[in-house]
Design a protein around this motif. Structure first.
Motif, PDB file in Angstrom:
ATOM      1  N   ASP A  23       0.772  -1.310   0.272  1.00 40.88           N
ATOM      2  CA  ASP A  23      -0.069  -0.069  -0.234  1.00 40.88           C
ATOM      3  C   ASP A  23       0.819   1.324   0.175  1.00 40.88           C
ATOM      4  O   ASP A  23       2.172   1.489   0.654  1.00 40.88           O
ATOM      5  N   LEU A  24       0.548   2.858  -0.937  1.00 38.72           N
ATOM      6  CA  LEU A  24       1.047   3.457  -0.146  1.00 38.72           C
ATOM      7  C   LEU A  24       1.325   4.354   1.561  1.00 38.72           C
ATOM      8  O   LEU A  24      -0.369   3.691   1.717  1.00 38.72           O
ATOM      9  N   PRO A  25       1.699   4.767   1.744  1.00 40.35           N
ATOM     10  CA  PRO A  25       1.850   5.026   2.409  1.00 40.35           C
ATOM     11  C   PRO A  25       1.043   6.339   3.097  1.00 40.35           C
ATOM     12  O   PRO A  25       0.813   7.047   3.986  1.00 40.35           O
ATOM     13  N   TYR A  26       0.538   7.107   2.418  1.00 43.92           N
ATOM     14  CA  TYR A  26      -0.152   8.195   1.782  1.00 43.92           C
ATOM     15  C   TYR A  26      -1.608   8.529   0.897  1.00 43.92           C
ATOM     16  O   TYR A  26      -1.341   6.900   0.517  1.00 43.92           O
ATOM     17  N   ASP A  27      -2.083   9.269   0.567  1.00 41.61           N
ATOM     18  CA  ASP A  27      -3.793   9.119  -0.166  1.00 41.61           C
ATOM     19  C   ASP A  27      -3.157   9.169  -1.948  1.00 41.61           C
ATOM     20  O   ASP A  27      -1.488   9.406  -1.357  1.00 41.61           O
TER      21      ASP A  27
ATOM     22  N   ILE B 129      10.806   1.383  -2.686  1.00 43.45           N
ATOM     23  CA  ILE B 129      11.791   1.632  -2.186  1.00 43.45           C
ATOM     24  C   ILE B 129      11.404   2.798  -2.224  1.00 43.45           C
ATOM     25  O   ILE B 129      10.867   3.947  -1.752  1.00 43.45           O
ATOM     26  N   PHE B 130      10.777   3.083  -4.096  1.00 39.66           N
ATOM     27  CA  PHE B 130      10.205   4.745  -4.174  1.00 39.66           C
ATOM     28  C   PHE B 130       8.862   5.225  -3.563  1.00 39.66           C
ATOM     29  O   PHE B 130       9.125   6.314  -2.810  1.00 39.66           O
ATOM     30  N   TRP B 131       7.634   4.556  -3.225  1.00 40.86           N
ATOM     31  CA  TRP B 131       6.909   4.674  -2.129  1.00 40.86           C
ATOM     32  C   TRP B 131       7.202   5.885  -0.938  1.00 40.86           C
ATOM     33  O   TRP B 131       6.311   6.428  -0.492  1.00 40.86           O
TER      34      TRP B 131
END
Lengths: 255, 231
Positions: B42-46, B109-111
């Motif tokens: 999951d992304l750690p943000y919207d 890593i990027f997210w």
């Protein structure tokens, strides 16, 4: 290809020796001697417009895509190429020569990327046409059926090459060893550097399809084959290639 | 002779039990190995959290389509790998494994390397990483300028990285082509900036330098520092 000659003056000293002292030359004559100025033509590549209006390929390839792809990306390759070769010997080559020369057998020179991309994009715009797509006929179809088994088999292989080109690149239909085959190249590479004859190409750099298809490269490849590809261009290129390549047993007419 | 054979055939009770247990454990292990598939993190943000630097549309496509495709492709290639012992097939699968696996590793890593400004995105680093940056590059601005220029110069698709030479504990700016992970150059990835066109095209079009100018506003230096400290 896409080159206009602009003349610049250069001084050419070479073998123009001043007159020796002797009966035919007077001090006045010797004093008046100047090295001859010779005019040498050099080429500045120009961005050639596609053979159709920028909105003519709608809705299969949007005007916006053409405006960016041709108007920005392709233009930048040409402009940057001109800057790179300005004032060097490379100025005197035409684009195809420049691509092959600057590839330098796998150790490419600095201008190879721009030269290759300039050539590739020129070839690409001529490979698609409004109302294109569908099935070829005549000799092109014959050769496709001979070398791929069937037209369906060709389209399957072409699309598979397109989706498996990881990263940026191009997918070509080429004439190699007198047979049709599919070649995928990465970044700026093209079949010229290996001595193959390109017949058509699809650009699979993301900038070619992202505005219209986003990540859906398979849909873009389907649209290219169904709605865009110019089989007339392929037929024309094949006809020219036959001047260099013997495609089969020559038919010797009786009597 | 017959007696020896009979002796060999007769197992002790314990031995039998061990063999049976071993068999069951082996079978469960195989099931675990087969079940272990990579999953899209999951992304750690919207999706809209990085606006206006990176649009929600790009984040959604980049995460749900591109990264998901790498995960799916990797799992599929690994499944094919696990079901064959033919060397030719195994070798032929390597490019799909490297490409999709690398894409998965890089994007994971990027997210984490990005964060919205209200969660620290864009805030300059502190501590060990900050001093290392200063000693190696002179200043954070110089590092940013170097990475931006290097990233703009990547031909085709690829990444620009801030990496760590592990044994010398030295920072370096490096690029990789396509989805090659930085580990393929023997370096530890600290910060990666995706310069594939899909990372910025819908918003910045052909102007990659603008994307590289703006992306620093959402770089999560705290995450980069964490990777540096734990390397």
């Amino acid at each position: 290809m896409a080159a206009t000659a602009t003349c610049t003056n250069s001084l050419f000293y070479g073998l123009r020796l001043p007159p020796l002292s002797g009966s035919r030359s007077s001090p006045k004559r010797r004093a008046a001697w100047r090295p001859q100025q010779v005019v040498l033509p050099v080429a500045k590549f120009e961005l050639r417009t596609p053979p159709y209006a920028l909105d003519a390929l709608e809705p299969h390839m949007s005007k916006q895509t053409l405006e960016f792809h041709w108007g920005k990306h392709h233009r930048a390759y040409i402009d940057n190429l001109n800057k790179q070769i300005d004032g060097t010997d490379l100025e005197r080559k035409n684009l195809e020569e420049l691509v092959k020369f600057s590839y330098n057998n796998g150790n490419p020179q600095a201008c190879f990327n721009n030269a290759g991309q300039a050539w590739n994009h020129d070839f690409f715009w001529s490979s698609i046409y409004p109302g294109g797509g569908g099935k070829p006929d005549g000799e092109v179809l014959e050769l496709i059926e001979r070398d791929f088994g069937s037209f369906e088999e060709f389209t399957k292989e072409f699309k598979a090459a397109g989706v498996s080109q990881f990263g940026s690149g191009w997918v070509w239909l080429i004439l190699k060893d007198a047979k049709l085959s599919i070649l995928k190249t990465s970044n700026a590479l093209n079949p010229l550097i290996w001595g193959y004859i390109p017949l058509t190409v699809v650009d699979v750099w993301e900038h070619a399809y992202y505005l219209d298809f986003q990540n859906r490269r398979p849909d873009y490849l389907n649209t290219f084959l169904d709605k865009l590809i110019s089989w007339e261009a392929v037929a024309g290129r094949l006809a020219r290639a036959k001047a260099f390549v013997n495609l089969g047993e020559p038919t010797i007419p009786e009597k | 002779m017959a007696a020896t054979l009979l002796m060999k055939k007769m197992r002790s009770g314990a031995e039998t039990a061990r063999t049976m247990l071993g068999f069951h454990l082996w079978r469960r292990g195989l099931k675990t190995a087969m079940r272990q598939q990579e999953v899209l993190p999951d992304l750690p943000y919207d999706y809209n959290a990085l606006e206006p630097v990176i649009s929600a549309e790009i984040m959604r496509l980049h995460h749900q389509k591109h990264h998901q495709a790498y995960v799916t492709g990797f799992n599929k290639a690994m499944e094919q790998l696990n079901s064959t012992s033919d060397p030719q097939t195994i070798v032929a699968l390597q490019s799909a494994i490297n490409f999709n696996g690398g894409g998965h590793v890089n994007h994971a890593i990027f997210w984490q390397n990005l964060a919205p400004p209200k969660e620290g995105g864009g805030e300059p680093p502190e501590g060990n990483l900050a001093s290392a940056i200063e000693s190696e590059f002179g200043s954070l601005d110089k590092l940013i300028a170097k990475m931006s220029t290097t990233g703009a110069g990547v031909q085709g698709s690829g990444w620009v990285w801030l990496g760590l030479i592990k044994d010398m504990k030295r920072l370096t700016v490096e690029t990789t082509a396509n989805q090659d992970p930085l580990a393929s150059k023997g370096l530890i990835p600290l910060l990666g900036i995706d310069v594939w066109e899909h990372a910025y095209y819908l918003q910045y079009k052909n102007v990659r330098p603008d994307y590289l100018k703006n992306v620093w506003k959402v770089v999560n230096w705290r995450d980069v520092a964490k990777r540096y400290d734990s390397a």
